[in-house]
Every structure is written in C-alpha cells, then in structure tokens.
Design a protein around this motif. Sequence first.
Motif, PDB file in Angstrom:
ATOM      1  N   TRP A  13       0.835  -1.200   0.000  1.00  0.00           N
ATOM      2  CA  TRP A  13       0.000   0.000   0.000  1.00  0.00           C
ATOM      3  C   TRP A  13       0.873   1.254   0.000  1.00  0.00           C
ATOM      4  CZ3 TRP A  13      -0.933   4.437   2.675  1.00  0.00           C
ATOM      5  CH2 TRP A  13      -2.151   5.072   2.465  1.00  0.00           C
ATOM      6  N   ILE A  14       1.887   1.267   0.847  1.00  0.00           N
ATOM      7  CA  ILE A  14       2.792   2.421   0.902  1.00  0.00           C
ATOM      8  C   ILE A  14       3.549   2.559  -0.417  1.00  0.00           C
ATOM      9  CG2 ILE A  14       4.832   3.426   2.005  1.00  0.00           C
ATOM     10  CD1 ILE A  14       3.875   2.132   4.631  1.00  0.00           C
ATOM     11  N   ALA A  15       4.063   1.456  -0.944  1.00  0.00           N
ATOM     12  CA  ALA A  15       4.817   1.503  -2.198  1.00  0.00           C
ATOM     13  C   ALA A  15       3.969   2.105  -3.321  1.00  0.00           C
ATOM     14  CB  ALA A  15       5.282   0.098  -2.582  1.00  0.00           C
ATOM     15  N   LEU A  23       3.240  10.070  -2.218  1.00  0.00           N
ATOM     16  CA  LEU A  23       3.014  10.099  -0.774  1.00  0.00           C
ATOM     17  C   LEU A  23       4.345  10.310  -0.063  1.00  0.00           C
ATOM     18  CD1 LEU A  23       1.075   9.506   1.699  1.00  0.00           C
ATOM     19  CD2 LEU A  23       1.920   7.159   1.546  1.00  0.00           C
ATOM     20  N   ARG A  24       4.427  11.355   0.749  1.00  0.00           N
ATOM     21  CA  ARG A  24       5.663  11.629   1.482  1.00  0.00           C
ATOM     22  C   ARG A  24       5.448  11.745   2.980  1.00  0.00           C
ATOM     23  NH1 ARG A  24       6.949   9.767  -2.508  1.00  0.00           N
ATOM     24  NH2 ARG A  24       8.407  10.518  -4.059  1.00  0.00           N
ATOM     25  N   PHE A  25       4.187  11.835   3.391  1.00  0.00           N
ATOM     26  CA  PHE A  25       3.877  11.871   4.818  1.00  0.00           C
ATOM     27  C   PHE A  25       2.645  11.020   5.063  1.00  0.00           C
ATOM     28  CE2 PHE A  25       1.512  13.619   8.431  1.00  0.00           C
ATOM     29  CZ  PHE A  25       2.458  13.400   9.425  1.00  0.00           C
ATOM     30  N   LEU A  26       2.714  10.198   6.095  1.00  0.00           N
ATOM     31  CA  LEU A  26       1.602   9.324   6.425  1.00  0.00           C
ATOM     32  C   LEU A  26       1.342   9.386   7.920  1.00  0.00           C
ATOM     33  CD1 LEU A  26      -0.418   7.203   5.368  1.00  0.00           C
ATOM     34  CD2 LEU A  26       1.339   5.472   5.786  1.00  0.00           C
ATOM     35  N   LEU A  42       6.914   1.023   8.827  1.00  0.00           N
ATOM     36  CA  LEU A  42       7.028   2.466   8.616  1.00  0.00           C
ATOM     37  C   LEU A  42       8.472   2.937   8.803  1.00  0.00           C
ATOM     38  CD1 LEU A  42       3.788   3.455  10.528  1.00  0.00           C
ATOM     39  CD2 LEU A  42       4.120   3.526   8.045  1.00  0.00           C
ATOM     40  N   GLN A  43       9.136   2.411   9.805  1.00  0.00           N
ATOM     41  CA  GLN A  43      10.540   2.789  10.035  1.00  0.00           C
ATOM     42  C   GLN A  43      11.427   2.337   8.886  1.00  0.00           C
ATOM     43  OE1 GLN A  43      11.318   1.111  13.911  1.00  0.00           O
ATOM     44  NE2 GLN A  43      10.788   3.027  14.941  1.00  0.00           N
ATOM     45  N   ALA A  44      11.176   1.156   8.349  1.00  0.00           N
ATOM     46  CA  ALA A  44      11.969   0.666   7.212  1.00  0.00           C
ATOM     47  C   ALA A  44      11.791   1.584   6.004  1.00  0.00           C
ATOM     48  CB  ALA A  44      11.568  -0.769   6.864  1.00  0.00           C
ATOM     49  N   TRP A  45      10.566   2.002   5.746  1.00  0.00           N
ATOM     50  CA  TRP A  45      10.328   2.935   4.647  1.00  0.00           C
ATOM     51  C   TRP A  45      11.064   4.245   4.876  1.00  0.00           C
ATOM     52  CZ3 TRP A  45       8.385   3.287  -0.136  1.00  0.00           C
ATOM     53  CH2 TRP A  45       7.789   2.139  -0.647  1.00  0.00           C
ATOM     54  N   SER A  46      10.990   4.738   6.067  1.00  0.00           N
ATOM     55  CA  SER A  46      11.636   6.008   6.399  1.00  0.00           C
ATOM     56  C   SER A  46      13.157   5.905   6.277  1.00  0.00           C
ATOM     57  CB  SER A  46      11.239   6.421   7.817  1.00  0.00           C
ATOM     58  OG  SER A  46      11.665   7.714   8.093  1.00  0.00           O
ATOM     59  N   HIS A  48      14.863   3.734   4.239  1.00  0.00           N
ATOM     60  CA  HIS A  48      15.243   3.552   2.835  1.00  0.00           C
ATOM     61  C   HIS A  48      14.854   4.729   1.941  1.00  0.00           C
ATOM     62  CE1 HIS A  48      15.554  -0.628   4.253  1.00  0.00           C
ATOM     63  NE2 HIS A  48      16.546  -0.667   3.390  1.00  0.00           N
ATOM     64  N   PHE A  49      13.848   5.461   2.358  1.00  0.00           N
ATOM     65  CA  PHE A  49      13.380   6.629   1.602  1.00  0.00           C
ATOM     66  C   PHE A  49      13.284   7.813   2.560  1.00  0.00           C
ATOM     67  CE2 PHE A  49      11.759   2.891  -0.586  1.00  0.00           C
ATOM     68  CZ  PHE A  49      12.105   3.142  -1.907  1.00  0.00           C
ATOM     69  N   PRO A  50      14.376   8.543   2.735  1.00  0.00           N
ATOM     70  CA  PRO A  50      14.393   9.647   3.709  1.00  0.00           C
ATOM     71  C   PRO A  50      13.316  10.703   3.487  1.00  0.00           C
ATOM     72  CG  PRO A  50      16.615   9.137   2.984  1.00  0.00           C
ATOM     73  CD  PRO A  50      15.681   8.341   2.119  1.00  0.00           C
ATOM     74  N   SER A  51      12.776  10.795   2.275  1.00  0.00           N
ATOM     75  CA  SER A  51      11.711  11.772   2.034  1.00  0.00           C
ATOM     76  C   SER A  51      10.358  11.299   2.590  1.00  0.00           C
ATOM     77  CB  SER A  51      11.575  12.064   0.540  1.00  0.00           C
ATOM     78  OG  SER A  51      11.198  10.894  -0.152  1.00  0.00           O
TER      79      SER A  51
END
Length: 125
Positions: A13-15, A23-26, A42-46, A48-51
């Motif tokens: 869903w996030i991808a 999407l840059r803020f959730l 959520l932490q893993a996404w943050s 790997h994708f600092p934005s």
Amino acid sequence: LLIKDDNEILNEWIAYHYHLWNLRFLLVAVDPTSNTSPESILQAWSLHFPSFEFTLWRDSAYMPPRFLKGNLGMINMKLKGLRNRYPDRNFTDEELKSISIHRFRQQEFYNQCIRRIHEDQKVER
C-alpha cells in the motif's frame, strides 16, 4: 490511515502511494485491539526513503479525554440511530456498541488529521 492488523498489505500500500501518488507523509492510527504494530514497516520505509515521513498515533493522541476515561455517552447516543438505521438486522447491543465506537474513532481520527494538516500548512507559510 487507520490500521488494524494489516501489516501484510501495508508495505505494498505504501509503495503504491509513494511511487504513484507521491506520498511523502503518512499519519497512522493503530486500532487499540490490533495484535500487530506497523511501526517496523514504517521505520523501514523512512530509513530507505528519507523523504518518507510518518507519525504513529495511539488513541491518546487523537481521542477526546472523556472517551479515554471511559465516558461513552456520545457512543450510547449513536446506538439508537444505528438500531433505527438497520431495523431488519438483529445486532446485539455489544455489536452495536462496537460499531459505534469504531465509527466514533474514525470520525475523531479524520478530524484530528485535518487539524494536523492545517497546522502543518500554517508552519510552512
């Protein structure tokens, strides 16, 4: 995003929303009856994708204090409306209470999300 034990679909869903809809803020609220937490995803996404930024809310972050203290007066008022809306369904009082609490939680979450967005926009100006 209100979530309850949906970790198996959250990553996809996030991808989708990150890459297709930018999407840059959730803002995520976890249902208090959830058996899992989306925090590691959520932490893993943050990482790997600092934005990508997220905020994780529990009930205490967005629900009114009277609700957190067990005052369900606003829920009890909605029970009659639900019973009248679905007269042909044989919901138990406990089922109606559960539905009412869920809908109240949704409403409060959406209200607080809108407030948060407005506050963030004021800060950016």
